[in-house]
Design a protein around this motif. Sequence first.
Motif, PDB file in Angstrom:
ATOM      1  N   THR A 262      16.098-111.946  -6.055  1.00  0.00           N
ATOM      2  CA  THR A 262      16.298-113.184  -6.822  1.00  0.00           C
ATOM      3  C   THR A 262      15.016-114.001  -6.910  1.00  0.00           C
ATOM      4  O   THR A 262      14.731-114.609  -7.940  1.00  0.00           O
ATOM      5  CB  THR A 262      17.406-114.053  -6.193  1.00  0.00           C
ATOM      6  N   LEU A 263      14.249-114.003  -5.812  1.00  0.00           N
ATOM      7  CA  LEU A 263      13.027-114.808  -5.764  1.00  0.00           C
ATOM      8  C   LEU A 263      11.959-114.271  -6.713  1.00  0.00           C
ATOM      9  O   LEU A 263      11.376-115.032  -7.505  1.00  0.00           O
ATOM     10  CB  LEU A 263      12.489-114.850  -4.338  1.00  0.00           C
ATOM     11  N   LEU A 264      11.677-112.982  -6.634  1.00  0.00           N
ATOM     12  CA  LEU A 264      10.570-112.438  -7.429  1.00  0.00           C
ATOM     13  C   LEU A 264      10.827-112.539  -8.932  1.00  0.00           C
ATOM     14  O   LEU A 264       9.905-112.901  -9.684  1.00  0.00           O
ATOM     15  CB  LEU A 264      10.279-111.004  -7.000  1.00  0.00           C
ATOM     16  N   PRO A 265      12.027-112.254  -9.436  1.00  0.00           N
ATOM     17  CA  PRO A 265      12.248-112.487 -10.875  1.00  0.00           C
ATOM     18  C   PRO A 265      12.070-113.947 -11.288  1.00  0.00           C
ATOM     19  O   PRO A 265      11.573-114.224 -12.388  1.00  0.00           O
ATOM     20  CB  PRO A 265      13.700-112.023 -11.070  1.00  0.00           C
ATOM     21  N   ALA A 266      12.452-114.883 -10.401  1.00  0.00           N
ATOM     22  CA  ALA A 266      12.264-116.305 -10.724  1.00  0.00           C
ATOM     23  C   ALA A 266      10.779-116.635 -10.836  1.00  0.00           C
ATOM     24  O   ALA A 266      10.356-117.386 -11.733  1.00  0.00           O
ATOM     25  CB  ALA A 266      12.923-117.173  -9.654  1.00  0.00           C
ATOM     26  N   ILE A 267       9.984-116.080  -9.931  1.00  0.00           N
ATOM     27  CA  ILE A 267       8.533-116.303  -9.984  1.00  0.00           C
ATOM     28  C   ILE A 267       7.935-115.612 -11.202  1.00  0.00           C
ATOM     29  O   ILE A 267       7.085-116.185 -11.908  1.00  0.00           O
ATOM     30  CB  ILE A 267       7.884-115.800  -8.681  1.00  0.00           C
ATOM     31  N   GLN A 268       8.368-114.379 -11.481  1.00  0.00           N
ATOM     32  CA  GLN A 268       7.819-113.643 -12.619  1.00  0.00           C
ATOM     33  C   GLN A 268       8.108-114.343 -13.943  1.00  0.00           C
ATOM     34  O   GLN A 268       7.277-114.326 -14.860  1.00  0.00           O
ATOM     35  CB  GLN A 268       8.375-112.217 -12.617  1.00  0.00           C
ATOM     36  N   ALA A 269       9.253-114.985 -14.027  1.00  0.00           N
ATOM     37  CA  ALA A 269       9.593-115.692 -15.263  1.00  0.00           C
ATOM     38  C   ALA A 269       8.714-116.910 -15.488  1.00  0.00           C
ATOM     39  O   ALA A 269       8.553-117.359 -16.630  1.00  0.00           O
ATOM     40  CB  ALA A 269      11.062-116.116 -15.217  1.00  0.00           C
ATOM     41  N   ALA A 270       8.135-117.428 -14.405  1.00  0.00           N
ATOM     42  CA  ALA A 270       7.337-118.653 -14.508  1.00  0.00           C
ATOM     43  C   ALA A 270       5.832-118.402 -14.484  1.00  0.00           C
ATOM     44  O   ALA A 270       5.059-119.315 -14.769  1.00  0.00           O
ATOM     45  CB  ALA A 270       7.707-119.595 -13.358  1.00  0.00           C
ATOM     46  N   LYS A 271       5.386-117.206 -14.150  1.00  0.00           N
ATOM     47  CA  LYS A 271       3.960-116.960 -13.883  1.00  0.00           C
ATOM     48  C   LYS A 271       3.141-116.608 -15.116  1.00  0.00           C
ATOM     49  O   LYS A 271       1.907-116.548 -15.052  1.00  0.00           O
ATOM     50  CB  LYS A 271       3.797-115.834 -12.863  1.00  0.00           C
ATOM     51  N   GLY A 272       3.805-116.373 -16.246  1.00  0.00           N
ATOM     52  CA  GLY A 272       3.048-115.959 -17.413  1.00  0.00           C
ATOM     53  C   GLY A 272       2.473-114.565 -17.212  1.00  0.00           C
ATOM     54  O   GLY A 272       3.148-113.666 -16.706  1.00  0.00           O
ATOM     55  N   ARG A 273       1.214-114.389 -17.567  1.00  0.00           N
ATOM     56  CA  ARG A 273       0.591-113.071 -17.478  1.00  0.00           C
ATOM     57  C   ARG A 273      -0.139-112.826 -16.156  1.00  0.00           C
ATOM     58  O   ARG A 273      -0.781-111.790 -15.985  1.00  0.00           O
ATOM     59  CB  ARG A 273      -0.398-112.902 -18.642  1.00  0.00           C
ATOM     60  N   LEU A 274      -0.067-113.757 -15.247  1.00  0.00           N
ATOM     61  CA  LEU A 274      -0.779-113.594 -13.989  1.00  0.00           C
ATOM     62  C   LEU A 274      -0.180-112.448 -13.178  1.00  0.00           C
ATOM     63  O   LEU A 274       1.039-112.381 -13.000  1.00  0.00           O
ATOM     64  CB  LEU A 274      -0.729-114.883 -13.164  1.00  0.00           C
ATOM     65  N   PRO A 275      -0.997-111.521 -12.656  1.00  0.00           N
ATOM     66  CA  PRO A 275      -0.470-110.463 -11.778  1.00  0.00           C
ATOM     67  C   PRO A 275       0.142-111.081 -10.522  1.00  0.00           C
ATOM     68  O   PRO A 275      -0.285-112.145 -10.060  1.00  0.00           O
ATOM     69  CB  PRO A 275      -1.710-109.629 -11.444  1.00  0.00           C
ATOM     70  N   LEU A 276       1.128-110.395  -9.954  1.00  0.00           N
ATOM     71  CA  LEU A 276       1.846-110.889  -8.783  1.00  0.00           C
ATOM     72  C   LEU A 276       1.695-109.909  -7.625  1.00  0.00           C
ATOM     73  O   LEU A 276       1.896-108.704  -7.793  1.00  0.00           O
ATOM     74  CB  LEU A 276       3.327-111.083  -9.114  1.00  0.00           C
ATOM     75  N   GLU A 277       1.344-110.443  -6.446  1.00  0.00           N
ATOM     76  CA  GLU A 277       1.184-109.642  -5.234  1.00  0.00           C
ATOM     77  C   GLU A 277       2.171-110.130  -4.173  1.00  0.00           C
ATOM     78  O   GLU A 277       2.686-111.246  -4.257  1.00  0.00           O
ATOM     79  CB  GLU A 277      -0.249-109.761  -4.692  1.00  0.00           C
ATOM     80  N   LEU A 278       2.405-109.287  -3.171  1.00  0.00           N
ATOM     81  CA  LEU A 278       3.286-109.648  -2.057  1.00  0.00           C
ATOM     82  C   LEU A 278       2.598-109.344  -0.742  1.00  0.00           C
ATOM     83  O   LEU A 278       2.066-108.246  -0.546  1.00  0.00           O
ATOM     84  CB  LEU A 278       4.611-108.888  -2.139  1.00  0.00           C
TER      85      LEU A 278
END
Length: 489
Positions: free
Chosen positions: A190-206
């Motif tokens: 639930t958390l990562l899709p919420a962040i992905q929807a808000a981050k635009g084109r920025l790559p996401l790391e964990l």
Amino acid sequence: MSQIELVDTTIRDGNQSLWGATALKTGMQATIAPVMERVGFGAVDLTTSTHMAVAVRFQKENPWERIRVMRELMPSTKLSFLTTGMRFISWESASQELMELAFKLLINCGIDRFAIMDPMNDTSAMTAMAALARRCGVDDCNAALTYTVSPFHDDAYYAKKTAEIAASGRFTRIYVKDPGGLLTPERARTLLPAIQAAKGRLPLELHSHCTIGLAPFSYLAAAELGIDALHVAARPAANGTSQPAAERMVANLRHMGHTVDVDDEALADMSSYFQALADAEGLDCGKPQEFDASYFKHQMPGGMLGTMKRQLGEMKRLHLLPQVLEETERVRADLGYPIMVTPFSQVVGAQAVMNVLSGKRYENIPDEVIRYVIGRFGKPSSPLDAEIEDRIRSSPRASVLEKEEEMAPLPELRKRFDGHLCDEEFLLRAVMPREQVDAMLAAGPADRNYDPDSRPHLDLISGLAKRKGYRQIAVETKGLRLKLERGFK
């Protein structure tokens, strides 16, 4: 299925999580650096100002030179520096001019990626630091959103923080930083899709820790959700309270159908080296951890928990640990649910210990707790208990600490030191005790070579040199011929 990069944490966070940040000297890092260059990491988590202080204080080595050596040996790999706000080595707040000098020196030495976090997830402070880094010449700024569990830190909270970071235009990527290893696979979904929807084109790391055994499973869930990069460590410096092991993570990701473009042979050589180093230096490697549901309540980081156990044991009060952990949960709620990372884990833990030992809550209040409440670390992200806040703010000690001066401006600091000092030495002297910097300089250049197989020989020589009553000792083993002679007057 997707292509996933690896960010290596062995030298910085693996070393810190398992070995107290003190284990790896310059030569130890330099010896394996060409192999790490071949692996194909997206970046190497190299250092922080805390690690730089360790190099000076405990290893008597020049931290600036260490970065230069690693850049020379890893010319095409991103080398990352983690910064935690307007501070450099000292926990005093530093001026913008001092931070600008520090950033320029780091960049000149070879740092080309900044990971920027704020212990309170203050995105305005993070954006200001990214702007400073970019003015100094860094193009790659990674915003760290620090993860925790509380009534206030829900998915909407992190989505809002992500949107603020993306809107700033100052960052090139975002990563979820989970220092407590609290992220479950279910929450990741639930958390990562919420962040992905808000981050635009920025790559996401964990970035997570294996403290209660969840990180390897959360990483695989993140891979299913389209994560761009995962932070891992070579197996000897992985697991325990460190990150997941790189080799097993690569195998699991590929088994799921993902692409991980690394040199498997170089990665195996890297792990073999760190295993030999750990064996030679007597370092405990990380082991898979059992799940501990109580951890979600106190959230005490592994290193801080170990320190707390040692201190209670020295006071012959170790039996009070369960009470202290329960009190930790209460204090954290009183203080507005600070994220349990440095310095807040120390702030909360120290107050909890004092409350339990005295038998009266907040009878004794450490200065760092007062500084937290009066805003010296920034504005808490959620309200404090009103009664506790008023009690602390109205204390006589709070009046004193509200008037204390922060670190002097850069021009004033320069006046205190020899004007002929180079900037690197000046900056160390400005934020560290004089005798520690003197000892580092007296020790001379660090050895750039390290051979784990030589440790038994060095221990033998050291032991023999301490013996008395001999005129000559001769030792001959495979690959070594040694003769010690003692002169007599």
